[in-house]
Design an enzyme around this catalytic site. Structure first.
Site, PDB file in Angstrom:
ATOM      1  N   TYR A 151      -6.411  10.658   6.392  1.00  0.00           N
ATOM      2  CA  TYR A 151      -7.313  10.024   5.576  1.00  0.00           C
ATOM      3  C   TYR A 151      -7.849   8.604   6.294  1.00  0.00           C
ATOM      4  O   TYR A 151      -8.890   8.434   6.407  1.00  0.00           O
ATOM      5  CB  TYR A 151      -6.339   9.325   4.423  1.00  0.00           C
ATOM      6  CG  TYR A 151      -7.146   8.284   3.331  1.00  0.00           C
ATOM      7  CD1 TYR A 151      -7.977   8.928   2.300  1.00  0.00           C
ATOM      8  CD2 TYR A 151      -6.664   7.071   3.183  1.00  0.00           C
ATOM      9  CE1 TYR A 151      -8.491   8.260   1.434  1.00  0.00           C
ATOM     10  CE2 TYR A 151      -7.567   6.223   2.431  1.00  0.00           C
ATOM     11  CZ  TYR A 151      -8.214   7.067   1.404  1.00  0.00           C
ATOM     12  OH  TYR A 151      -8.831   6.050   0.358  1.00  0.00           O
ATOM     13  N   THR A 216       3.890  -7.231   0.388  1.00  0.00           N
ATOM     14  CA  THR A 216       2.659  -7.397  -0.793  1.00  0.00           C
ATOM     15  C   THR A 216       1.512  -6.505  -0.605  1.00  0.00           C
ATOM     16  O   THR A 216       1.251  -6.043   0.455  1.00  0.00           O
ATOM     17  CB  THR A 216       2.192  -9.020  -0.486  1.00  0.00           C
ATOM     18  OG1 THR A 216       1.684  -8.779   1.052  1.00  0.00           O
ATOM     19  CG2 THR A 216       3.500  -9.999  -0.507  1.00  0.00           C
TER      20      THR A 216
END
Ligand SMILES: NC(=O)c1ccc[n+]([C@@H]2O[C@H](COP(=O)([O-])OP(=O)(O)OC[C@H]3O[C@@H](n4cnc5c(N)ncnc54)[C@H](O)[C@@H]3O)[C@@H](O)[C@H]2O)c1
Length: 318
Positions: A151, A216
């Site tokens: 990807y 995060t």
């Protein structure tokens, strides 16, 4: 609103039956354009475009972008590509082909038609970034031989092709680097964090945090992202990108889980699993360029975006 006929365009959206593509098509049809959606339905579904079935300005063609496409259009949005690890790792060779051959085919089409083309690139081109937040000038830290490489490297090569077609053939290109986007019509079983958490919460199952849940992510609501696409496509020819599109507000995975639990009013607990290979610890867009060139920044906060996302998954009854 009165229709302005001479501004109506015929627009090709590859990957238009997917999550982002179907929202983009709704938006383009709403602006009065004609839309041709080309999709092989690998991860997209007819359900995402079902409501457009009898729309007079909408056309669907089942097509794999790794093969050439001969159509007449005024603009191309190239979104075709599986976007989540579960799907792009299912057939990694096909994933790379979709990015690379797909880009070559769509760029070839744009060259023949002398039309603008926008590429849906990704924050994955930054890999596991050593710079935080990531500006477009950062070249990335990507593993070329890992399980995510089909990807990441496919998308990087697609960007290279876009810029070479621009330099070599004078093609008008627009490259958007998309960061985590969520909203209604996300694939329910693609393992992306927002859909995963929402579904686990709706089922009352424990919510899975990878690592300690302190990594995060930033989450952009789909309507904000589509606004960014439209603005980028409309920029003057000299604006090629790459331009980051995403929401710079960061949440830890644990915070996201808490918000989802609150929105679904679920009794789910949290459970932890080891971090997958090459999983970036932090990722956050620097959107200074998007602000400057597009006058764009996200408007929809995570709490609001989660409301319609949760409502969508509730209706899907997954
Ligand atoms: N959603 C995000 O957070 C995000 C983030 C970064 C980049 N992107 C990029 O945006 C684009 C759209 O992503 P999405 O989230 O809507 O994913 P999605 O899986 O819902 O949509 C991708 C669409 O492409 C189609 N497709 C896949 N391979 C194809 C092929 N060979 N030929 C024709 N169609 C093909 C699929 O059937 C699907 O409809 C992708 O290129 C993705 O890499 C998305």
């Amino acid at each position: 609103m009165p229709r302005v006929y001479d501004s109506r365009k015929r627009i090709l959206v590859t990957g238009g039956a997917g999550f982002l593509g179907s929202h983009l098509i709704d938006r383009l049809l709403g602006q009065g354009h004609e839309v041709l959606c080309a999709d092989n339905l690998f991860t997209g579904t007819k359900r995402n475009i079902e409501h457009l079935h009898s729309h007079p300005r909408f056309e669907f063609i089942r097509h794999d972008v790794t093969f050439p496409l001969y159509v007449e259009v005024d603009e191309i949005y190239n979104l075709a590509c599986p976007a989540s690890p579960i799907h792009y790792q299912h057939d990694p060779v096909q994933t790379t082909k979709t990015s690379v051959h797909g880009a070559i085919n769509m760029l070839g089409l744009a060259k023949r038609l002398k039309c603008r083309i926008l590429q849906a690139s990704t924050s994955e081109v930054y890999g596991d970034p050593s710079v935080h937040p990531q500006p477009e000038s950062y070249w990335g830290n990507v593993n070329p031989i890992g399980t995510r490489s089909c990807y990441d490297e496919g998308k990087r090569c697609a960007e290279t092709l876009f810029f070479d077609y621009h330099r070599q053939h004078g093609l008008e290109i627009k490259v958007a680097r998309i960061f985590n986007t969520y909203g209604p019509r996300m694939h329910p079983s693609d393992g992306r964090v927002v859909s995963n958490f929402v579904i686990q919460a709706l089922k009352g199952e424990p919510i899975t945090l990878y690592g300690d849940g302190s990594q995060t992510r930033s989450f952009c609501y789909v309507d904000d992202l589509i606004e960014g696409f439209i603005r980028l496509m409309a920029t003057p020819a000299e604006i090629t990108g790459p331009i980051n599109l995403g929401n710079p507000v960061e949440f830890t995975m644990r915070e996201l889980a808490e918000l989802v639990i609150a929105e679904t009013k679920s009794k789910s607990t949290m459970t932890t699993r080891p971090l997958p290979q090459d999983d970036p610890k932090q990722r956050k867009p620097d959107i200074a360029l998007a602000k400057k060139h597009l006058g764009w920044e996200p408007k929809i906060g995570l709490r609001d975006g989660l409301k319609s996302t949760v409502a969508y998954f509730r209706d899907l009854d997954v």
